[in-house]
Scaffold this motif. Structure first.
Motif, PDB file in Angstrom:
ATOM      1  N   ASN A  44       0.776  -1.348  -0.055  1.00  0.00           N
ATOM      2  CA  ASN A  44      -0.493   0.300  -0.396  1.00  0.00           C
ATOM      3  C   ASN A  44       0.705   1.079   0.016  1.00  0.00           C
ATOM      4  N   ARG A  45       0.193   1.720  -0.812  1.00  0.00           N
ATOM      5  CA  ARG A  45       1.602   3.904  -0.986  1.00  0.00           C
ATOM      6  C   ARG A  45      -0.224   4.448  -0.946  1.00  0.00           C
ATOM      7  N   LEU A  46       1.003   5.491  -0.056  1.00  0.00           N
ATOM      8  CA  LEU A  46      -0.171   6.084  -0.271  1.00  0.00           C
ATOM      9  C   LEU A  46       0.902   7.772  -0.532  1.00  0.00           C
ATOM     10  N   TYR A  47       0.208   8.611  -1.079  1.00  0.00           N
ATOM     11  CA  TYR A  47       0.474   9.796  -1.895  1.00  0.00           C
ATOM     12  C   TYR A  47       0.058  10.538  -1.630  1.00  0.00           C
ATOM     13  N   ARG A  48       1.161  12.261  -1.187  1.00  0.00           N
ATOM     14  CA  ARG A  48       0.542  13.020  -0.622  1.00  0.00           C
ATOM     15  C   ARG A  48       0.993  14.005  -2.445  1.00  0.00           C
ATOM     16  N   LEU A  49      -0.440  14.103  -2.380  1.00  0.00           N
ATOM     17  CA  LEU A  49      -0.501  15.315  -4.264  1.00  0.00           C
ATOM     18  C   LEU A  49      -1.298  16.529  -3.866  1.00  0.00           C
ATOM     19  N   PRO A  50      -0.685  17.323  -4.513  1.00  0.00           N
ATOM     20  CA  PRO A  50      -1.137  18.925  -4.772  1.00  0.00           C
ATOM     21  C   PRO A  50      -3.212  18.631  -4.945  1.00  0.00           C
ATOM     22  N   VAL A  51      -3.724  19.813  -4.785  1.00  0.00           N
ATOM     23  CA  VAL A  51      -4.994  19.724  -5.132  1.00  0.00           C
ATOM     24  C   VAL A  51      -5.188  19.642  -6.053  1.00  0.00           C
ATOM     25  N   GLY A  52      -4.863  20.998  -6.884  1.00  0.00           N
ATOM     26  CA  GLY A  52      -5.102  21.384  -8.415  1.00  0.00           C
ATOM     27  C   GLY A  52      -4.432  22.765  -8.090  1.00  0.00           C
ATOM     28  N   VAL A  53      -5.412  23.050  -8.082  1.00  0.00           N
ATOM     29  CA  VAL A  53      -5.839  24.645  -8.606  1.00  0.00           C
ATOM     30  C   VAL A  53      -6.205  24.760  -7.023  1.00  0.00           C
ATOM     31  N   VAL A  54      -6.069  26.186  -6.420  1.00  0.00           N
ATOM     32  CA  VAL A  54      -6.397  26.966  -5.566  1.00  0.00           C
ATOM     33  C   VAL A  54      -7.401  28.001  -5.683  1.00  0.00           C
ATOM     34  N   GLY A  55      -8.593  28.584  -5.551  1.00  0.00           N
ATOM     35  CA  GLY A  55      -8.770  30.282  -5.263  1.00  0.00           C
ATOM     36  C   GLY A  55      -8.873  30.476  -4.210  1.00  0.00           C
ATOM     37  N   VAL A  56      -8.203  31.697  -4.088  1.00  0.00           N
ATOM     38  CA  VAL A  56      -7.853  32.980  -2.836  1.00  0.00           C
ATOM     39  C   VAL A  56      -8.673  33.065  -2.746  1.00  0.00           C
ATOM     40  N   ILE A  57      -9.054  34.378  -1.557  1.00  0.00           N
ATOM     41  CA  ILE A  57      -9.843  35.528  -1.370  1.00  0.00           C
ATOM     42  C   ILE A  57      -9.965  36.272  -0.233  1.00  0.00           C
ATOM     43  N   SER A  58      -9.006  37.391  -0.255  1.00  0.00           N
ATOM     44  CA  SER A  58      -8.629  37.995   0.343  1.00  0.00           C
ATOM     45  C   SER A  58      -8.898  39.235   1.210  1.00  0.00           C
ATOM     46  N   PRO A  59      -9.189  39.500   2.265  1.00  0.00           N
ATOM     47  CA  PRO A  59      -9.657  40.651   2.643  1.00  0.00           C
ATOM     48  C   PRO A  59      -8.794  42.170   2.665  1.00  0.00           C
ATOM     49  N   PHE A  60      -9.315  43.009   3.286  1.00  0.00           N
ATOM     50  CA  PHE A  60      -8.434  44.681   2.845  1.00  0.00           C
ATOM     51  C   PHE A  60      -7.532  45.059   4.586  1.00  0.00           C
ATOM     52  N   ASN A  61      -7.845  44.311   5.236  1.00  0.00           N
ATOM     53  CA  ASN A  61      -7.459  44.566   6.227  1.00  0.00           C
ATOM     54  C   ASN A  61      -5.791  44.619   6.746  1.00  0.00           C
ATOM     55  N   PHE A  62      -5.383  43.559   6.692  1.00  0.00           N
ATOM     56  CA  PHE A  62      -3.736  42.566   6.369  1.00  0.00           C
ATOM     57  C   PHE A  62      -3.838  42.101   4.658  1.00  0.00           C
ATOM     58  N   PRO A  63      -4.110  43.040   3.592  1.00  0.00           N
ATOM     59  CA  PRO A  63      -4.178  42.139   2.563  1.00  0.00           C
ATOM     60  C   PRO A  63      -2.203  41.417   1.904  1.00  0.00           C
ATOM     61  N   PHE A  64      -1.593  41.663   2.172  1.00  0.00           N
ATOM     62  CA  PHE A  64      -0.532  41.901   1.696  1.00  0.00           C
ATOM     63  C   PHE A  64      -0.253  40.208   2.302  1.00  0.00           C
ATOM     64  N   TYR A  65      -0.417  40.333   3.939  1.00  0.00           N
ATOM     65  CA  TYR A  65       0.092  39.062   4.524  1.00  0.00           C
ATOM     66  C   TYR A  65      -1.524  37.707   4.346  1.00  0.00           C
ATOM     67  N   LEU A  66      -2.298  38.440   4.241  1.00  0.00           N
ATOM     68  CA  LEU A  66      -3.363  37.431   4.507  1.00  0.00           C
ATOM     69  C   LEU A  66      -3.991  37.205   3.208  1.00  0.00           C
ATOM     70  N   SER A  67      -3.188  38.120   1.693  1.00  0.00           N
ATOM     71  CA  SER A  67      -3.398  36.630   0.381  1.00  0.00           C
ATOM     72  C   SER A  67      -2.256  35.386   0.534  1.00  0.00           C
ATOM     73  N   MET A  68      -0.549  36.554   0.847  1.00  0.00           N
ATOM     74  CA  MET A  68       0.157  35.021   0.811  1.00  0.00           C
ATOM     75  C   MET A  68      -0.350  34.143   1.791  1.00  0.00           C
ATOM     76  N   LYS A  69      -0.889  34.525   2.730  1.00  0.00           N
ATOM     77  CA  LYS A  69      -0.432  33.144   3.605  1.00  0.00           C
ATOM     78  C   LYS A  69      -1.928  31.753   2.566  1.00  0.00           C
ATOM     79  N   SER A  70      -2.089  32.337   2.213  1.00  0.00           N
ATOM     80  CA  SER A  70      -2.673  31.014   1.618  1.00  0.00           C
ATOM     81  C   SER A  70      -2.018  30.558  -0.180  1.00  0.00           C
ATOM     82  N   VAL A  71      -1.530  32.136  -0.791  1.00  0.00           N
ATOM     83  CA  VAL A  71      -0.793  32.239  -1.910  1.00  0.00           C
ATOM     84  C   VAL A  71       0.677  31.733  -1.258  1.00  0.00           C
ATOM     85  N   ALA A  72       1.509  31.629  -0.477  1.00  0.00           N
ATOM     86  CA  ALA A  72       2.416  30.856  -1.088  1.00  0.00           C
ATOM     87  C   ALA A  72       2.172  29.099  -0.945  1.00  0.00           C
TER      88      ALA A  72
END
Length: 485
Positions: free
Chosen positions: A137-165
């Motif tokens: 039995n092999r168990l592989y960790r794989l990327p989900v594929g494509v992620v959509g990120v929606i970020s807010p206005f208060n800490f936008p640089f960080y709260l976008s990057m927190k998911s994007v990176a």
């Protein structure tokens, strides 16, 4: 002129271009109302093109050596360090952040990219035993594929990057939709950073648009398998429902109504400092802010006197001035919403100990006492420089008050007895709580997220890796298996 103000295009498929929408979005400085730049917004065709580009580029990203991926992400940090001055200026101009806030946010951004840079080397699999003879039995960790990120206005640089990176580090393509009030800091600046770092064209796409133009398409598009949203509970609820309808995973970091509790044995001067920081950082526009300060009756008068004195001394106004602590709220609508809630609280019986003036989008501090749990100011998230002070007599009462909210994001408790504080913290129904500290904490290795109406899922460290990956079981039958028929 700051060069980053020139990032007023959509970033789709590795190209900078105008959106196909009819509307022109004006990006305004919230302090002086001046136009920073303008965007032609993206339409449905642009959204589709961005997701298609991310899916194609993800296949190319799959072929890149994990060590090379790590180096590319590290190059993103190097680019930020080379341009910190300009990034500080755009944070000040676009979202009214003070210089202190800008430094804090940029530091968080660098930390989360450093953590994400380890993800390509942590896509580990497992070999598991089987009750079937001859099976591997092999168990592989794989990327989900494509992620959509929606970020807010208060800490936008960080709260976008927190998911994007982390999503990029885990091997995914990404489409980012920043808040329309912060399209550069929360969006196209991030595109520029990763373009300069050398990611494949199309792997990260940024679409600047409005819901009136695209409706629910960003979430309902068939390509993204995970939607990472940071913002209000109301919008997050809808996104979660839409994601579930289409069998997508939603990572939701939503609103808060955090409590900072001061027990009778606390160091009052220290607790005052922590409570002021927890409420007035970035004008109170932080989901973890201490909306409610709950103080034992034995130390209530001393605490309140010192708290009001400290808050009264906070400099308000131009965020460009280095000693400014409280700058503008992001827009007039936020100002009006805050003042309306405060006025409702006063009508319900709250006593304003401090109620500053409003100058444009700058709201001077508001401190309300005699607040009870049934008042609007105690029930709602006060996304601005206003705070409720509440009194309690017993620990049981303090815990009841702290938990009397549909939110459960952060919190803090102050006491001379650290173990007492830890036991108290266990009884507060919240995703995060801190003993002898402020309510505003975020670290790259520690699970971040809320309970109840404050969200679903956890980000940072291995929890982000879990959010943006999936597991695939591949079994190998090395010897013939005996089937029952």
């Amino acid at each position: 002129m700051n060069d980053f103000t020139q990032l007023n295009k959509q970033y789709i498929g590795g190209e900078w271009k105008d959106g196909r929408g009819q509307k022109i979005l004006t990006d305004k400085n919230p302090y002086n109302g001046e136009s920073i730049t303008e965007f032609r917004i993206a339409n449905l065709q642009d959204i589709d093109e961005a997701y298609q580009a991310a899916a194609r580029a993800k296949e190319e990203w799959d072929k890149v050596n994990p060590f090379t991926k790590r180096s590319i992400l590290e190059q993103a940090i190097a680019y930020i360090e080379q341009h910190e001055k300009e990034m500080t200026e755009i944070i000040i101009d676009e979202l009214g952040g003070t210089r202190l806030k800008a430094a804090f946010e940029i530091g968080l951004v660098k930390d989360i990219i450093r953590e994400a840079a380890t993800f390509p080397l942590r896509m580990e699999g497992k070999i598991l035993p089987s009750p079937v003879d001859g099976k591997e039995n092999r168990l592989y960790r794989l990327p989900v594929g494509v992620v959509g990120v929606i970020s807010p206005f208060n800490f936008p640089f960080y709260l976008s990057m927190k998911s994007v990176a982390p999503a990029l580090g885990a091997g995914n393509g990404v489409v980012l939709k920043p808040h329309e009030d912060t399209p550069i800091t929360g969006g196209t600046l991030i595109a520029k950073i990763f373009e300069e770092a050398g990611i494949p064209k199309g792997l990260l796409n940024v679409v600047v648009t409005e819901i009136s133009e695209i409706g629910d398409t960003f979430v309902e598009h068939p390509i993204p398998r995970v939607i990472s949203f940071t913002g209000s509970t109301q919008v997050g609820s809808r996104i979660g429902q839409l994601a579930a309808k289409h069998f997508k995973k939603a990572a939701l970091e939503l609103g808060g109504n955090s409590a900072l509790i001061v027990l009778e044995d606390a160091d009052i001067d220290y607790a005052v400092n922590a409570a002021v920081f927890s409420r007035f950082t970035h004008q109170g526009q932080v989901c973890m802010s201490a909306n409610r300060v709950i103080v034992h009756h034995d130390v209530y008068d001393e605490f309140v006197t010192k708290y009001v004195n400290k808050v009264s001394a906070l400099k308000c106004g131009n965020p460009r001035e280095a000693d400014t602590i409280i700058g503008p709220l992001i827009n007039e609508r936020q100002v009006q919403n805050l003042i309306a809630t405060v006025e409702e609280g006063v009508r319900e019986g709250a006593t304003p100990l401090l109620r500053g003036d409003v100058h444009g989008n700058v709201v001077e501090p508001i401190v309300l006492a005699d607040v009870t749990t049934d008042m609007a100011v105690a029930k709602r998230e006060l996304f601005g420089p206003a705070v409720c002070i509440m009194k309690f007599s017993t620990e049981e009462e303090a815990i009841r008050i702290a938990n009397d909210t549909p939110f459960g994001l952060s919190g803090a408790v102050h006491t001379a007895n650290l173990e007492r504080g830890a036991e108290f913290a266990k009884k507060v129904y919240t995703g995060m709580i801190h003993v002898n500290d402020g309510t505003i904490n975020d670290e790259p290795l520690v699970a971040f997220g809320g309970e109840k109406n404050s969200g679903l899922g956890r980000l940072n460290g291995p929890w982000s890796l879990e959010e943006f990956t999936t597991l695939k079981w591949i079994s190998i039958q090395h010897t013939p298996r005996q089937f029952p028929y």
